[in-house]
Scaffold this motif. Structure first.
Motif, PDB file in Angstrom:
ATOM      1  N   LYS A   1       0.833  -1.206   0.000  1.00 34.65           N
ATOM      2  CA  LYS A   1       0.000   0.000   0.000  1.00 34.65           C
ATOM      3  C   LYS A   1       0.867   1.256   0.000  1.00 34.65           C
ATOM      4  CE  LYS A   1      -3.938  -2.051   2.465  1.00 34.65           C
ATOM      5  NZ  LYS A   1      -4.727  -2.043   3.735  1.00 34.65           N
ATOM      6  N   ILE A   2       1.965   1.194   0.721  1.00 32.18           N
ATOM      7  CA  ILE A   2       2.878   2.338   0.759  1.00 32.18           C
ATOM      8  C   ILE A   2       3.525   2.532  -0.602  1.00 32.18           C
ATOM      9  CG2 ILE A   2       4.951   3.278   1.834  1.00 32.18           C
ATOM     10  CD1 ILE A   2       4.258   1.600   4.325  1.00 32.18           C
ATOM     11  N   ILE A   3       3.936   1.424  -1.216  1.00 27.70           N
ATOM     12  CA  ILE A   3       4.543   1.497  -2.550  1.00 27.70           C
ATOM     13  C   ILE A   3       3.560   2.089  -3.545  1.00 27.70           C
ATOM     14  CG2 ILE A   3       5.456   0.120  -4.460  1.00 27.70           C
ATOM     15  CD1 ILE A   3       6.504  -1.860  -2.332  1.00 27.70           C
ATOM     16  N   ALA A   4       2.288   1.643  -3.467  1.00 25.43           N
ATOM     17  CA  ALA A   4       1.258   2.162  -4.374  1.00 25.43           C
ATOM     18  C   ALA A   4       1.032   3.650  -4.153  1.00 25.43           C
ATOM     19  CB  ALA A   4      -0.047   1.393  -4.166  1.00 25.43           C
TER      20      ALA A   4
ATOM     21  N   GLY B   1       3.935  10.272  -6.638  1.00 26.08           N
ATOM     22  CA  GLY B   1       5.229  10.701  -7.143  1.00 26.08           C
ATOM     23  C   GLY B   1       6.198  11.106  -6.044  1.00 26.08           C
ATOM     24  N   ARG B   2       5.856  10.796  -4.794  1.00 29.21           N
ATOM     25  CA  ARG B   2       6.712  11.149  -3.659  1.00 29.21           C
ATOM     26  C   ARG B   2       7.576   9.962  -3.262  1.00 29.21           C
ATOM     27  NH1 ARG B   2       3.385  13.102   1.201  1.00 29.21           N
ATOM     28  NH2 ARG B   2       5.356  14.076   1.802  1.00 29.21           N
TER      29      ARG B   2
ATOM     30  N   THR C   1       6.277   7.781   4.594  1.00 31.04           N
ATOM     31  CA  THR C   1       6.254   7.073   5.875  1.00 31.04           C
ATOM     32  C   THR C   1       6.692   7.962   7.036  1.00 31.04           C
ATOM     33  OG1 THR C   1       8.486   6.177   5.498  1.00 31.04           O
ATOM     34  CG2 THR C   1       6.620   4.826   4.803  1.00 31.04           C
ATOM     35  N   GLY C   2       7.643   8.867   6.768  1.00 31.62           N
ATOM     36  CA  GLY C   2       8.064   9.795   7.819  1.00 31.62           C
ATOM     37  C   GLY C   2       6.946  10.739   8.217  1.00 31.62           C
ATOM     38  N   GLU C   3       6.248  11.260   7.218  1.00 34.21           N
ATOM     39  CA  GLU C   3       5.148  12.189   7.484  1.00 34.21           C
ATOM     40  C   GLU C   3       3.993  11.502   8.187  1.00 34.21           C
ATOM     41  OE1 GLU C   3       3.155  15.467   4.694  1.00 34.21           O
ATOM     42  OE2 GLU C   3       2.613  13.421   4.071  1.00 34.21           O
ATOM     43  N   THR C   4       3.582  10.338   7.690  1.00 33.43           N
ATOM     44  CA  THR C   4       2.412   9.666   8.259  1.00 33.43           C
ATOM     45  C   THR C   4       2.710   9.071   9.638  1.00 33.43           C
ATOM     46  OG1 THR C   4       2.953   7.724   6.900  1.00 33.43           O
ATOM     47  CG2 THR C   4       1.278   9.205   6.069  1.00 33.43           C
ATOM     48  N   THR C   5       3.961   8.684   9.867  1.00 38.04           N
ATOM     49  CA  THR C   5       4.343   8.220  11.207  1.00 38.04           C
ATOM     50  C   THR C   5       4.171   9.343  12.217  1.00 38.04           C
ATOM     51  OG1 THR C   5       5.907   6.557  10.395  1.00 38.04           O
ATOM     52  CG2 THR C   5       6.244   7.366  12.632  1.00 38.04           C
ATOM     53  N   GLN C   6       4.615  10.543  11.862  1.00 30.76           N
ATOM     54  CA  GLN C   6       4.463  11.681  12.782  1.00 30.76           C
ATOM     55  C   GLN C   6       3.006  12.062  12.949  1.00 30.76           C
ATOM     56  OE1 GLN C   6       7.143  12.870  14.597  1.00 30.76           O
ATOM     57  NE2 GLN C   6       5.414  13.690  15.757  1.00 30.76           N
TER      58      GLN C   6
END
Length: 457
Positions: free
Chosen positions: A78-81, A87-88, A94-99
């Motif tokens: 899902k993260i890869i998709a 395009g990020r 993952t850094g943004e959503t973890t925070q």
């Protein structure tokens, strides 16, 4: 007075006395989020449930003798998709959503676990565990970059969920693939192409399957035999069944986790939360709507964790009213020790609804020191969460009377101009206006500005 903790153990299907393996080192692992988007309301329930258990364990055994681990899955399809769609870079997402997750759960009063491992930091441990499973005949490479776990090599598979392998094949999420020796076999390692995240292994460049990460991280941080494993009951199969199988086969005789604790799911206004029904909320959605995190927590705790939790607007309003009243009562008070009744309720299989009933009794009795200490045991009335209620001591009764009188007059004249004027002015001053057959209720919001009410009456 010694506190005896009782927990409903999915493994035994009974409520059992909790006895830690080592009282000096009580260990708990809870499955965390896959970080590709905001946490929805259902994601928050296990966080709050196991936060209460964490607080209880710290209270009984001492904060220095409890280790709580909750992981972040930061490598997943899902993260890869999401990276491909946006395009990020994956690390940015993952850094943004973890925070985001940490911020949103912090707003609900959840303590941060002792360890919050990210899957990508434990790839070597995962590879080592997979190699061990292959060496002992519990897993096999397919020759094309995949490694699969051989489910039939573990005789107790299905014991946690109580279903036979045949039943699980018939009704479960099973990937049917030509490279499987058995339909129930699941992926431990999969190949990655040049555009996907990957790590070198003896089976080629690839990445781990979902289930192996929790086994490897729990083993590394808590050992091969620990006290409690938790999560939502939607994870019981296949995730937790697969964790047990691969962990017990990698460490024969270890037992993995003694207690398995599962929370029920969340509903919204009596219905399953889904985007198609238009009742899908993230935690941030509610916070941005002005619903305080403490209110969300109170609503969650008002239902036993093993029952479906129904989020409703009415429950949120009731929770806010109770919390405002209690915060006004304990203003300037030093917290006392939590009451034995509150601790006993929490220790009785996390009966948070019973604990809140005891808080009401303490409030009615005027025992504000014990009320504050007991509420904080549940993660409520924490000073750090109280800004939203800063206007709780504002007297808005004159404005409520004026609005009630204006509404009564308007019902006779059908001219609602004065009602609209008062409502608009109150709302712009940061007052929540609720009008019903029972009357008018005014509550100051965190942004309340009394100066904007000057001259209104």
């Amino acid at each position: 007075m010694a506190v005896e903790i009782y927990l409903r153990n999915t493994k035994t299907r009974s409520v059992d006395v909790f006895t830690p393996i080592d009282p000096e080192n009580v260990r708990m692992y809870v499955c965390g989020p896959t970080v590709y988007d905001r946490a929805h309301l259902g994601n928050a329930r296990p966080v709050v449930v196991f936060d209460v258990l964490y607080r209880l364990l710290r209270h009984v055994y001492g904060a220095d003798h409890v280790t709580y681990v909750r992981n972040f899955t930061d490598v997943d399809d899902k993260i890869i998709a999401r990276a491909e769609q946006s395009g990020r870079e994956i690390a940015q997402i993952t850094g943004e959503t973890t925070q985001w997750f940490l911020d949103d759960m912090g707003a609900l009063g959840a303590l941060e676990p002792n360890q919050m491992p990210r899957a990508t930091d434990y790839i070597p441990q995962m590879v080592a565990m997979i190699e061990r499973l292959v060496e002992t005949g519990h897993a096999y490479p397919d020759g094309a970059g995949h490694v699969l776990f051989a489910v039939k090599s573990y005789g107790d598979y299905g014991a946690l969920s109580g279903r036979s392998v045949d039943d699980m094949i018939a009704g479960a999420r099973v990937e049917v693939a030509d490279n499987k020796r058995d339909p129930m076999d699941f992926v431990l390692w999969k190949p990655s192409n040049a555009d996907q995240p990957g790590w070198e292994s003896s089976w080629g460049r690839g990445r781990p399957g979902w289930h192996i990460e929790c086994s490897a991280m729990a083993d590394d941080l808590l050992g091969d035999h620990f006290d409690i494993h938790g999560g939502g009951n939607d994870l019981m199969f296949p995730h937790h069944e697969n964790e047990i199988a691969q962990s017990c086969c990698a460490h024969p005789g270890s037992g993995f986790a003694n207690f398995w604790v599962h929370n029920e799911m969340l509903q919204v206004e009596g219905k399953k939360m889904s985007k198609s029904l238009g009742n899908f909320f993230t935690v941030r959605d509610l916070l941005d709507q002005g619903i305080p995190g403490e209110v969300v927590r109170f609503v969650f705790l008002s239902t036993h964790y093993r029952k479906p939790m129904d989020w409703t607007a009415d429950k949120a309003r009731e929770a806010e009213a109770h919390l405002r009243k209690w915060r006004k009562m304990v203003d300037g008070v030093t917290a006392g020790a939590p009451s034995h009744a509150v601790v006993a309720a929490i220790a009785d299989d996390l009966n948070t609804a019973g604990a809140i009933a005891e808080l009401h009794k303490l409030a009615a009795a005027g025992d504000v020191e014990t009320l504050l200490g007991s509420a904080q045991m549940l993660g409520l009335l924490d000073p750090a969460m109280g800004d939203w209620a800063k206007g709780a001591d504002v007297d808005l009764s004159a404005y409520a009377d004026a609005l009630s009188a204006a509404r009564e007059a308007a019902m006779a004249t059908k001219d609602f101009a004065e009602v609209d004027r008062l409502k608009t002015a109150l709302t712009e001053a940061g007052v929540e206006v609720r009008m019903s057959k029972a009357g008018v209720d005014l509550s100051p919001k965190p942004e309340f500005d009394a100066a904007k009410l000057d001259g209104l009456l």
